[in-house]
Design a protein around this motif. Structure first.
Motif, PDB file in Angstrom:
ATOM      1  N   ALA A   1      75.967  26.695  20.615  1.00  0.00           N
ATOM      2  CA  ALA A   1      76.368  25.905  21.777  1.00  0.00           C
ATOM      3  C   ALA A   1      77.693  25.173  21.551  1.00  0.00           C
ATOM      4  N   PRO A   2      77.893  24.413  20.437  1.00  0.00           N
ATOM      5  CA  PRO A   2      79.186  23.755  20.232  1.00  0.00           C
ATOM      6  C   PRO A   2      80.338  24.747  20.139  1.00  0.00           C
ATOM      7  N   PHE A   3      80.089  25.907  19.536  1.00  0.00           N
ATOM      8  CA  PHE A   3      81.119  26.928  19.410  1.00  0.00           C
ATOM      9  C   PHE A   3      81.524  27.439  20.788  1.00  0.00           C
ATOM     10  N   GLU A   4      80.544  27.708  21.632  1.00  0.00           N
ATOM     11  CA  GLU A   4      80.823  28.175  22.990  1.00  0.00           C
ATOM     12  C   GLU A   4      81.613  27.129  23.769  1.00  0.00           C
ATOM     13  N   SER A   5      81.209  25.868  23.638  1.00  0.00           N
ATOM     14  CA  SER A   5      81.897  24.791  24.346  1.00  0.00           C
ATOM     15  C   SER A   5      83.340  24.664  23.883  1.00  0.00           C
TER      16      SER A   5
ATOM     17  N   VAL B   1      93.335  25.935  19.902  1.00  0.00           N
ATOM     18  CA  VAL B   1      94.350  26.604  20.726  1.00  0.00           C
ATOM     19  C   VAL B   1      94.366  28.074  20.333  1.00  0.00           C
ATOM     20  N   MET B   2      94.203  28.950  21.320  1.00  0.00           N
ATOM     21  CA  MET B   2      94.208  30.395  21.098  1.00  0.00           C
ATOM     22  C   MET B   2      95.575  30.944  21.482  1.00  0.00           C
TER      23      MET B   2
ATOM     24  N   ALA C   1      85.342  27.418  25.408  1.00  0.00           N
ATOM     25  CA  ALA C   1      85.474  27.226  26.856  1.00  0.00           C
ATOM     26  C   ALA C   1      86.595  26.257  27.206  1.00  0.00           C
ATOM     27  N   ARG C   2      86.770  25.186  26.392  1.00  0.00           N
ATOM     28  CA  ARG C   2      87.793  24.193  26.721  1.00  0.00           C
ATOM     29  C   ARG C   2      89.106  24.431  25.966  1.00  0.00           C
ATOM     30  N   ALA C   3      89.175  25.500  25.165  1.00  0.00           N
ATOM     31  CA  ALA C   3      90.361  25.760  24.365  1.00  0.00           C
ATOM     32  C   ALA C   3      91.564  26.073  25.248  1.00  0.00           C
TER      33      ALA C   3
ATOM     34  N   LEU D   1      92.878  25.553  14.761  1.00  0.00           N
ATOM     35  CA  LEU D   1      91.688  24.706  14.854  1.00  0.00           C
ATOM     36  C   LEU D   1      91.934  23.374  14.145  1.00  0.00           C
ATOM     37  N   VAL D   2      91.536  22.282  14.811  1.00  0.00           N
ATOM     38  CA  VAL D   2      91.582  20.945  14.224  1.00  0.00           C
ATOM     39  C   VAL D   2      90.208  20.311  14.402  1.00  0.00           C
ATOM     40  N   SER D   3      89.625  19.799  13.318  1.00  0.00           N
ATOM     41  CA  SER D   3      88.285  19.219  13.362  1.00  0.00           C
ATOM     42  C   SER D   3      88.293  17.840  12.711  1.00  0.00           C
ATOM     43  N   PRO D   4      87.275  17.006  13.000  1.00  0.00           N
ATOM     44  CA  PRO D   4      87.145  15.716  12.320  1.00  0.00           C
ATOM     45  C   PRO D   4      86.981  15.904  10.815  1.00  0.00           C
TER      46      PRO D   4
END
Length: 482
Positions: free
Chosen positions: A321-325, A398-399, A328-330, A430-433
């Protein structure tokens, strides 16, 4: 099913027999005092029968074949331990209670003898046949599982160049043929060359050595603080459980006698000698121990991080689910003309700066540093530049598609010149906390798994708009685009 079914029947009937008559009183009169041969005899016997629990290492050795290993390997181990321990303890209790002490001590088939004693209500020799059937099933399943798992070790060693690469070759049926043949041959030699007690002692000593080293490995891996080391199961009571495991293994080996001690020392000596005189010159990596001593920076092996990421990729996403989200917003950047990699980093950083509320210069510096240190994974025409930052709330992506291709030099910095690298057509920034190491690595693993699929690049290049680019990455029969 045959083994567990017969043994469950044996336990149920045996307990009924023990507690329905005067068997317990007789048993208590026969065994006084407790431990007539001393505590050392009990400890040495524990070491001797430890081979009965060797199946745990079999589970680990075939992990490559296990689906959802994070869940199924620990669950399978705990269920098998609980089942085997319960049947062993209760079964031995029944045999000790039913059989005469002198008879039990000299009996080579105590389970069958005990079964004949309280299966007397069955037509003779049905009770004995049941036990024989269970024994045959036990030997067959143990032999098959042993060959399956043991052959995995030379297979893995061949892949890692610790032995000849021929052991890593897979036959037409998808099995490591040479590894199976050599493993089976060694089994036959040991069985023919040693007595049953000798085989049990050597097998138990070897498994105790392996268990001790596994406990040591857990300590090394945990203390190394490697970001990509994200195990699906973490041992409780760390590190005391591991320390006790190492000490216990050493004690049990020493109490089994000179044969076990000599065999253990010989295995260690051969292993060390083999590594220094053969394997050391063939492998191009070091262990996690150098990450533990980070001050010895020249010995750190950055490739270990890639190996651990590949394990995550094989395990797959735990929660999609988090991956899909995220997908989706990328944001999507679709380039027709070629650009330099530094220019693309600057443009992508500007796009990410707003949702992350981070200065674009800071993001640009992070991506540039990762590229210059060779920490940007590149494979199959795709690249995954990534970084983790403190103070941000969620991951952002960002893709980028560049039909003309972009050249990266992931060893000595980025360049637009094609001399040093193959072009990439898909980039996922990709940027993550900073505190979301596990989620960050699993997102990378999820993207990498899709990139590895056979027709991904065809779908990626054939996409006509932003929606189709996202669909190419989230290619799955259950997705519906709105």
């Amino acid at each position: 099913v045959t083994i567990v079914g017969v043994l469950a029947f044996f336990v149920a009937q045996g307990l009924f027999e023990v507690f329905s008559g005067d068997v317990v009183d007789t048993h208590q009169r026969q065994f006084q005092p407790f431990l007539p041969f001393g505590a050392s005899s009990l400890i040495s016997t524990i070491g001797l029968v430890f081979v009965s629990y060797a199946g745990l290492t079999k589970v680990a050795s075939v992990a490559e074949e296990v689906q959802d290993p994070d869940r199924n390997i620990p669950l399978g181990m705990f269920l098998s331990l609980a089942t085997a321990t319960l049947l062993y303890v209760v079964g031995v209790y029944i045999m000790v209670a039913v059989l005469d002490a002198v008879e039990l001590r000299s009996d080579l088939t105590p389970v069958a003898t005990a079964a004949e004693a309280f299966f007397d209500w069955l037509p003779e020799p049905v009770g004995l046949i049941l036990i024989v059937a269970a024994a045959i099933a036990a030997f067959a399943s143990t032999a098959n599982a042993g060959i399956l798992s043991a052959s995995r070790y030379p297979l893995a060693m061949g892949r890692d160049h610790l032995v000849t690469a021929r052991f890593a070759q897979i036959g037409k049926t998808g099995t490591p043929v040479l590894a199976i043949l050599v493993t089976s041959g060694l089994m036959v030699l040991i069985i023919v060359g040693f007595s049953a007690e000798g085989v049990a002692k050597l097998a138990s000593a070897f498994n105790l050595l392996v268990f001790g080293l596994l406990n040591l490995s857990v300590i090394v891996m945990r203390e190394s603080r490697i970001p990509s080391y994200v195990p699906g199961y973490r041992s409780p009571l760390y590190p005391w459980m591991q320390i006790i495991g190492i000490i216990t293994a050493a004690i049990l080996i020493t109490t089994m006698g000179l044969l076990s001690i000599g065999f253990t020392l010989a295995v260690i000596a051969v292993g060390v000698a083999w590594y220094y005189y053969y394997a050391r010159g063939h492998v191009q990596r070091e262990g996690a121990i150098y990450h533990l001593f980070a001050r010895l920076g020249q010995y750190r092996y950055e490739g270990l991080d890639s190996e651990l990421r590949s394990i995550l990729k094989e395990k797959g996403m735990q929660d999609e689910a988090p991956f899909e989200s995220l997908i989706a917003r990328a944001a999507v950047i679709d380039l027709e003309a070629p650009v330099s990699y530094p220019e693309l980093i600057a443009r992508t950083s500007a796009v990410l700066a707003e949702p992350l509320d981070v200065p674009a210069e800071r993001l640009e510096q992070g991506f540039t540093d990762a590229s210059s240190y060779g920490m940007t994974p590149v494979a199959f025409g795709a690249a995954l530049p990534h970084q983790r930052l403190p103070g941000i709330r969620q991951s952002e992506l960002v893709m980028v598609r560049c039909r003309a291709g972009i050249h990266l030099d992931t060893t000595h910095g980025a360049t637009a010149q094609p001399a040093r690298s193959e072009p990439v057509y898909a980039l996922f920034f990709l940027v993550s906390p900073e505190d979301s190491t596990s989620a960050h690595l699993r997102i990378l693993a999820g993207i990498a798994s899709r990139i590895d699929e056979e027709h991904f690049m065809e779908e990626w290049n054939a996409a006509t708009n932003e929606q189709e680019l996202k669909e190419a990455l989230l290619h799955h029969e259950r997705y519906l685009s709105l």
